[in-house]
Motif scaffolding. Structure first.
Motif, mmCIF file in Angstrom:
data_model
loop_
_atom_site.group_PDB
_atom_site.id
_atom_site.type_symbol
_atom_site.label_atom_id
_atom_site.label_comp_id
_atom_site.label_asym_id
_atom_site.label_seq_id
_atom_site.Cartn_x
_atom_site.Cartn_y
_atom_site.Cartn_z
ATOM 1 N N CYS A 82 0.942 -1.131 0.012
ATOM 2 C CA CYS A 82 0.095 -0.048 -0.350
ATOM 3 C C CYS A 82 0.576 0.996 -0.040
ATOM 4 N N ARG A 83 1.951 0.918 1.065
ATOM 5 C CA ARG A 83 2.635 2.239 0.292
ATOM 6 C C ARG A 83 3.792 2.977 -0.366
ATOM 7 N N THR A 84 4.126 1.479 -1.190
ATOM 8 C CA THR A 84 4.479 1.971 -2.336
ATOM 9 C C THR A 84 3.319 3.014 -3.045
ATOM 10 N N LEU A 85 1.968 1.926 -3.516
ATOM 11 C CA LEU A 85 1.124 2.002 -4.526
ATOM 12 C C LEU A 85 1.331 4.313 -4.152
ATOM 13 N N ARG A 86 0.963 4.143 -3.045
ATOM 14 C CA ARG A 86 0.834 5.965 -2.039
ATOM 15 C C ARG A 86 1.431 6.530 -3.278
ATOM 16 N N GLN A 87 3.206 6.132 -3.051
ATOM 17 C CA GLN A 87 4.377 6.663 -2.989
ATOM 18 C C GLN A 87 4.178 7.006 -4.463
ATOM 19 N N HIS A 88 3.654 6.601 -5.290
ATOM 20 C CA HIS A 88 3.849 6.337 -6.997
ATOM 21 C C HIS A 88 2.743 7.595 -7.291
ATOM 22 N N GLY A 89 1.430 7.470 -6.036
ATOM 23 C CA GLY A 89 0.681 8.767 -6.691
ATOM 24 C C GLY A 89 -0.887 7.452 -7.686
ATOM 25 N N ASN A 90 -1.182 5.762 -6.774
ATOM 26 C CA ASN A 90 -1.781 5.307 -7.099
ATOM 27 C C ASN A 90 -2.716 5.654 -6.050
ATOM 28 N N HIS A 91 -3.811 5.691 -6.138
ATOM 29 C CA HIS A 91 -5.028 6.300 -5.525
ATOM 30 C C HIS A 91 -6.085 5.666 -5.465
ATOM 31 N N VAL A 92 -6.053 4.198 -5.790
ATOM 32 C CA VAL A 92 -7.159 3.229 -5.671
ATOM 33 C C VAL A 92 -7.927 2.772 -4.091
ATOM 34 N N PRO A 93 -8.645 2.912 -3.876
ATOM 35 C CA PRO A 93 -9.170 2.824 -2.806
ATOM 36 C C PRO A 93 -9.016 0.766 -2.219
ATOM 37 N N VAL A 94 -7.583 1.451 -0.958
ATOM 38 C CA VAL A 94 -7.436 0.008 -0.253
ATOM 39 C C VAL A 94 -7.978 -0.339 1.307
#
Length: 244
Positions: A82-94
């Motif tokens: 999740c942290r990696t996704l957010r760091q790369h600007g991916n905001h898909v609901p988790v």
């Protein structure tokens, strides 16, 4: 794990005719299969991954409306994914799936950018309700720019700033801050926040609001020496119109 309950499906389409796509990242293959079967029977497209690295690749390269992500995964765990996704600007609901019930563990998942969490064992009804709420909020039209002092909210781009400094928030934290800023100066009870942000679908006894407020303060107030988010004991929360 036993998953039981009445099936309350997510919206089968997003309003444009596109089917809702869900990514399930779960290393317990039997549980993953049961979740996928239930979601497909509810009319949704589902992909399954069994490791953190596989889940990260799928979430980063696919177009999903929500992700059900187990926190205990081989290799990369759910928090790292999740942290990696957010760091790369991916905001898909988790939606984080976890067997851990302690507040520090929930805070760690939320700090990593998860939007909600669901402790095992859980009912299939509740999983659907949580995913439905996450997807519905992400599909809503966003209001215009909102300010409270030097605190700036940019809903269309889902960005938050304190002066020139950008603050990284999870989607759930962003939704709570949006509500507080839209009604700055007004005390909002925990029930009102549940109704507006969670659509009343989260158990108030879980202290989920307290956990999110704590992580929100740690990001928008504490690093800047501010106290914008106030607690009115026995009543609720309020955001100062001057931004603290």
């Amino acid at each position: 794990m036993k998953i039981s309950g009445r099936c309350v499906p997510l919206p089968a389409e997003d309003g444009t005719g596109a089917r809702v796509r869900i990514l399930v990242v779960e290393d317990e293959r039997r549980l993953a299969g049961m979740l996928a079967q239930g979601l497909r029977e509810a009319g949704h497209d589902v992909d399954i991954r069994h490791t953190g690295s596989e889940g990260l690749l799928a979430a980063a390269t696919g177009r999903y409306d929500a992700v059900a992500l187990d926190i205990m995964l081989p290799g990369l765990d759910g928090t790292q994914v999740c942290r990696t996704l957010r760091q790369h600007g991916n905001h898909v609901p988790v939606l984080m799936l976890t067997t851990r019930g302690e507040v520090p563990d929930r805070v760690a998942g939320l700090d990593a950018g998860a939007d909600d969490y669901l402790a095992k064992p859980f009912s299939f009804d509740e999983l659907l309700a949580r995913l439905r709420a996450l997807y519905r909020r992400s599909a809503l039209p966003q209001p215009s720019e909102v300010r409270a002092g030097d605190l700036l909210l940019d809903p269309p781009r889902r960005r938050v700033f304190r002066g020139e400094a950008e603050i990284d928030l999870s989607a759930r934290e962003f939704d709570i801050l949006t509500l507080l800023m839209a009604r700055a100066g007004e005390c909002l009870t925990r029930y009102q926040i549940l109704d507006e942000v969670w659509d009343g679908e989260t158990d108030l006894r879980s202290n989920v609001i307290d956990v999110h407020i704590a992580t929100l303060r740690a990001k928008v107030d504490k690093p800047f020496g501010r106290h914008a988010i106030e607690t009115l004991r026995g009543v609720g929360y309020r955001l100062r119109p001057d931004g603290g």
